[in-house]
Motif scaffolding. Structure first.
Motif, PDB file in Angstrom:
ATOM      1  N   VAL A  52      -8.072   1.371  -6.976  1.00 25.53           N
ATOM      2  CA  VAL A  52      -6.647   1.182  -7.239  1.00 25.53           C
ATOM      3  C   VAL A  52      -6.177  -0.143  -6.658  1.00 25.53           C
ATOM      4  N   ASN A  53      -5.253  -0.793  -7.372  1.00 25.83           N
ATOM      5  CA  ASN A  53      -4.551  -1.970  -6.843  1.00 25.83           C
ATOM      6  C   ASN A  53      -3.057  -1.729  -6.998  1.00 25.83           C
ATOM      7  N   SER A  54      -2.290  -1.994  -5.932  1.00 29.96           N
ATOM      8  CA  SER A  54      -0.836  -1.775  -5.984  1.00 29.96           C
ATOM      9  C   SER A  54      -0.058  -3.009  -5.527  1.00 29.96           C
ATOM     10  N   SER A  55      -0.683  -4.170  -5.576  1.00 33.59           N
ATOM     11  CA  SER A  55      -0.097  -5.385  -5.024  1.00 33.59           C
ATOM     12  C   SER A  55       1.157  -5.848  -5.777  1.00 33.59           C
ATOM     13  N   VAL A  56       2.033  -6.489  -5.022  1.00 30.07           N
ATOM     14  CA  VAL A  56       3.190  -7.159  -5.599  1.00 30.07           C
ATOM     15  C   VAL A  56       2.757  -8.480  -6.223  1.00 30.07           C
ATOM     16  N   SER A  57       1.747  -9.105  -5.627  1.00 30.38           N
ATOM     17  CA  SER A  57       1.284 -10.424  -6.067  1.00 30.38           C
ATOM     18  C   SER A  57      -0.218 -10.537  -5.842  1.00 30.38           C
TER      19      SER A  57
ATOM     20  N   LEU B 105     -12.565  -6.856  -9.570  1.00 29.02           N
ATOM     21  CA  LEU B 105     -13.760  -7.362 -10.235  1.00 29.02           C
ATOM     22  C   LEU B 105     -15.027  -6.708  -9.693  1.00 29.02           C
ATOM     23  N   GLU B 106     -15.057  -6.465  -8.394  1.00 28.52           N
ATOM     24  CA  GLU B 106     -16.215  -5.792  -7.794  1.00 28.52           C
ATOM     25  C   GLU B 106     -16.338  -4.373  -8.323  1.00 28.52           C
ATOM     26  N   ALA B 107     -15.209  -3.682  -8.479  1.00 28.27           N
ATOM     27  CA  ALA B 107     -15.239  -2.327  -9.037  1.00 28.27           C
ATOM     28  C   ALA B 107     -15.821  -2.343 -10.448  1.00 28.27           C
ATOM     29  N   MET B 108     -15.365  -3.287 -11.262  1.00 31.45           N
ATOM     30  CA  MET B 108     -15.898  -3.403 -12.622  1.00 31.45           C
ATOM     31  C   MET B 108     -17.406  -3.626 -12.591  1.00 31.45           C
ATOM     32  N   ASP B 109     -17.853  -4.512 -11.701  1.00 30.53           N
ATOM     33  CA  ASP B 109     -19.275  -4.822 -11.605  1.00 30.53           C
ATOM     34  C   ASP B 109     -20.080  -3.605 -11.163  1.00 30.53           C
ATOM     35  N   LEU B 110     -19.457  -2.749 -10.358  1.00 27.35           N
ATOM     36  CA  LEU B 110     -20.128  -1.551  -9.841  1.00 27.35           C
ATOM     37  C   LEU B 110     -20.071  -0.377 -10.815  1.00 27.35           C
ATOM     38  N   GLY B 111     -19.381  -0.566 -11.939  1.00 23.46           N
ATOM     39  CA  GLY B 111     -19.277   0.508 -12.914  1.00 23.46           C
ATOM     40  C   GLY B 111     -18.236   1.539 -12.566  1.00 23.46           C
ATOM     41  N   VAL B 112     -17.147   1.107 -11.922  1.00 22.52           N
ATOM     42  CA  VAL B 112     -16.066   2.000 -11.511  1.00 22.52           C
ATOM     43  C   VAL B 112     -14.789   1.585 -12.243  1.00 22.52           C
ATOM     44  N   PRO B 113     -14.069   2.520 -12.872  1.00 23.20           N
ATOM     45  CA  PRO B 113     -12.836   2.149 -13.572  1.00 23.20           C
ATOM     46  C   PRO B 113     -11.748   1.720 -12.591  1.00 23.20           C
ATOM     47  N   VAL B 114     -10.837   0.859 -13.050  1.00 26.27           N
ATOM     48  CA  VAL B 114      -9.772   0.360 -12.182  1.00 26.27           C
ATOM     49  C   VAL B 114      -8.400   0.746 -12.731  1.00 26.27           C
ATOM     50  N   LEU B 115      -7.499   1.046 -11.795  1.00 23.94           N
ATOM     51  CA  LEU B 115      -6.092   1.317 -12.077  1.00 23.94           C
ATOM     52  C   LEU B 115      -5.299   0.270 -11.315  1.00 23.94           C
ATOM     53  N   ALA B 116      -4.691  -0.667 -12.017  1.00 23.89           N
ATOM     54  CA  ALA B 116      -4.059  -1.802 -11.353  1.00 23.89           C
ATOM     55  C   ALA B 116      -2.584  -1.923 -11.726  1.00 23.89           C
ATOM     56  N   ARG B 117      -1.802  -2.323 -10.753  1.00 22.00           N
ATOM     57  CA  ARG B 117      -0.375  -2.556 -10.988  1.00 22.00           C
ATOM     58  C   ARG B 117      -0.216  -3.711 -11.980  1.00 22.00           C
TER      59      ARG B 117
ATOM     60  N   SER C 174       3.105   0.310 -14.285  1.00 21.33           N
ATOM     61  CA  SER C 174       4.243  -0.450 -13.779  1.00 21.33           C
ATOM     62  C   SER C 174       5.203   0.370 -12.939  1.00 21.33           C
ATOM     63  N   SER C 175       4.841   1.621 -12.653  1.00 26.73           N
ATOM     64  CA  SER C 175       5.650   2.476 -11.781  1.00 26.73           C
ATOM     65  C   SER C 175       4.746   3.562 -11.206  1.00 26.73           C
ATOM     66  N   PRO C 176       5.135   4.177 -10.098  1.00 21.56           N
ATOM     67  CA  PRO C 176       4.321   5.280  -9.561  1.00 21.56           C
ATOM     68  C   PRO C 176       4.163   6.423 -10.557  1.00 21.56           C
ATOM     69  N   GLN C 177       5.202   6.675 -11.329  1.00 26.18           N
ATOM     70  CA  GLN C 177       5.127   7.751 -12.332  1.00 26.18           C
ATOM     71  C   GLN C 177       4.080   7.417 -13.391  1.00 26.18           C
TER      72      GLN C 177
ATOM     73  N   PRO D 237       0.801  -1.235   0.000  1.00 28.38           N
ATOM     74  CA  PRO D 237       0.000   0.000   0.000  1.00 28.38           C
ATOM     75  C   PRO D 237       0.828   1.278   0.000  1.00 28.38           C
ATOM     76  N   LEU D 238       2.141   1.180   0.313  1.00 24.02           N
ATOM     77  CA  LEU D 238       2.994   2.374   0.329  1.00 24.02           C
ATOM     78  C   LEU D 238       3.629   2.661  -1.028  1.00 24.02           C
ATOM     79  N   TYR D 239       3.399   1.780  -2.002  1.00 18.89           N
ATOM     80  CA  TYR D 239       4.062   1.887  -3.300  1.00 18.89           C
ATOM     81  C   TYR D 239       3.819   3.242  -3.969  1.00 18.89           C
ATOM     82  N   LEU D 240       2.614   3.769  -3.844  1.00 21.78           N
ATOM     83  CA  LEU D 240       2.236   4.993  -4.559  1.00 21.78           C
ATOM     84  C   LEU D 240       2.269   6.244  -3.695  1.00 21.78           C
ATOM     85  N   VAL D 241       2.498   6.085  -2.394  1.00 26.11           N
ATOM     86  CA  VAL D 241       2.283   7.197  -1.455  1.00 26.11           C
ATOM     87  C   VAL D 241       3.133   8.424  -1.771  1.00 26.11           C
TER      88      VAL D 241
END
Length: 345
Positions: free
Chosen positions: A248-253, A261-273, A292-295, A182-186
């Motif tokens: 947002v998803n910032s997981s290593v794995s 998937l829940e966001a997609m079902d709710l009509g919300v766009p996703v930003l995933a690592r 693939s990077s914070p930038q 969770p600190l990846y993007l902070v």
């Protein structure tokens, strides 16, 4: 049929939600399915003793081959296993764990992978058991709390900017443990917030790792525009997701992120690592955006903010993808059919 179901049951986590959903599928077919936390057992012998108590269990199921499946090695009833992302993404790298996972897979009546990619990886890293590995994506069903108050939620999370309806809330849904990163993007998000104060990042999820939680809280406390929210019920979480600008998803794995998937079902766009588990369900610029990077995260976020056609396309395609590939009814039928194979001698 009486079944024992072992899984990691930290409250309000994806594992817990998945286990409860699968348990309900099994019980809807008339079976008794007792869900237990794998962390409550110290050895396979303890589980074997539980299995044999009167009335005895007639079969078993486990999510995660190493963490839960290893506890089934001493039992004398048929069992099935479900791969977790940690199994293939992390545990196979450790020789001792890999050997145990192979033993579990050899003894299991069946195994379930959430994606074709996970099945391929399992066949590559573990002893080939292709014929017993089935692919069944997670079934998704969302339900939004009608009593949820967005402004109150933001205030309780420490967001004091007004008016709240003008904010662009980036909602990072994850339990506080290192694999979720969770600190990846902070740091980068904090810099971006100083330039654009309407953009805020809210991290929401259970405090799973106490030591890491202290670290996260200390970093977030000093970061401008980044906030920690207390975990909520699933219906309240879905309400927060529906009101946010993007999930947002910032997981290593990841094995398969239910939050995405829940966001997609709710009509919300996703930003995933951009990691294999996320790329298996997020098709870049079609059902969501990968970075693939914070930038690159900031760059993709800026695109989402400025390009309304892009946002509409992601929402529309994401919703359709979940409806076509993550059907709850199909998931229920698969698990009911597989559990029936545990009856056979």
């Amino acid at each position: 049929m009486k079944l024992l179901f072992l899984a990691c049951l930290s409250p309000k986590t994806g594992n817990h939600t998945t286990a409860e959903r699968i348990r309900s599928h099994i019980e809807s077919a008339g079976h008794t399915c007792e869900l237990r936390d794998a962390a409550a057992f110290q050895s396979p012998a303890e589980v074997a003793n539980l299995i044999s108590r009167h009335p005895p269990f007639e079969g078993a199921l486990a999510i995660h081959l190493h963490r839960a499946g290893s506890l089934l090695l001493d039992i004398h009833v048929p069992f099935g296993v479900i791969f977790g992302g940690t199994d293939i993404n992390e545990d196979v790298k450790v020789e001792q764990k890999r050997v145990v996972m192979e033993q579990v897979l050899l003894k299991a009546r069946f195994a379930v992978a959430f994606t074709d990619k996970l099945k391929e990886e399992a066949e590559l890293f573990l002893l080939s058991q292709s014929s017993k590995i089935y692919v069944q994506p997670q079934g998704i069903q969302t339900e939004v709390s009608e009593k949820f108050h967005w402004a109150e939620f933001l205030r309780s999370s420490g967001v004091s900017s007004e008016p709240v309806d003008e904010l662009h809330v980036f909602l990072l849904v994850c339990g506080l443990r290192r694999v979720k990163d969770p600190l990846y993007l902070v740091e980068m998000f904090s810099e971006w917030h100083r330039e654009n104060p309407l953009n805020v990042l809210v991290v929401i999820g259970p405090r799973i790792d106490p030591v890491f939680t202290v670290e996260v809280e200390a970093v977030v406390k000093k970061a401008a525009g980044v906030f920690l929210a207390q975990e909520r019920s699933q219906r309240e979480l879905h309400a927060a997701m529906k009101r946010c600008f993007t999930v947002v998803n910032s997981s290593v794995s990841e094995g398969m992120s239910a939050a995405i998937l829940e966001a997609m079902d709710l009509g919300v766009p996703v930003l995933a690592r951009d990691i294999p588990g996320n790329a298996a369900i997020v098709h870049h610029e079609f059902t969501g955006l990968l970075y693939s990077s914070p930038q690159e995260f900031v760059h993709q976020s800026q695109r989402l903010l400025s390009d309304h056609d892009l946002r509409d396309r992601l929402v529309r395609n994401g919703k359709r993808y979940v409806e076509e590939h993550h059907c709850l009814k199909r998931e229920r039928e698969t698990y009911q059919r597989l559990v029936d194979t545990l009856r056979c001698a």
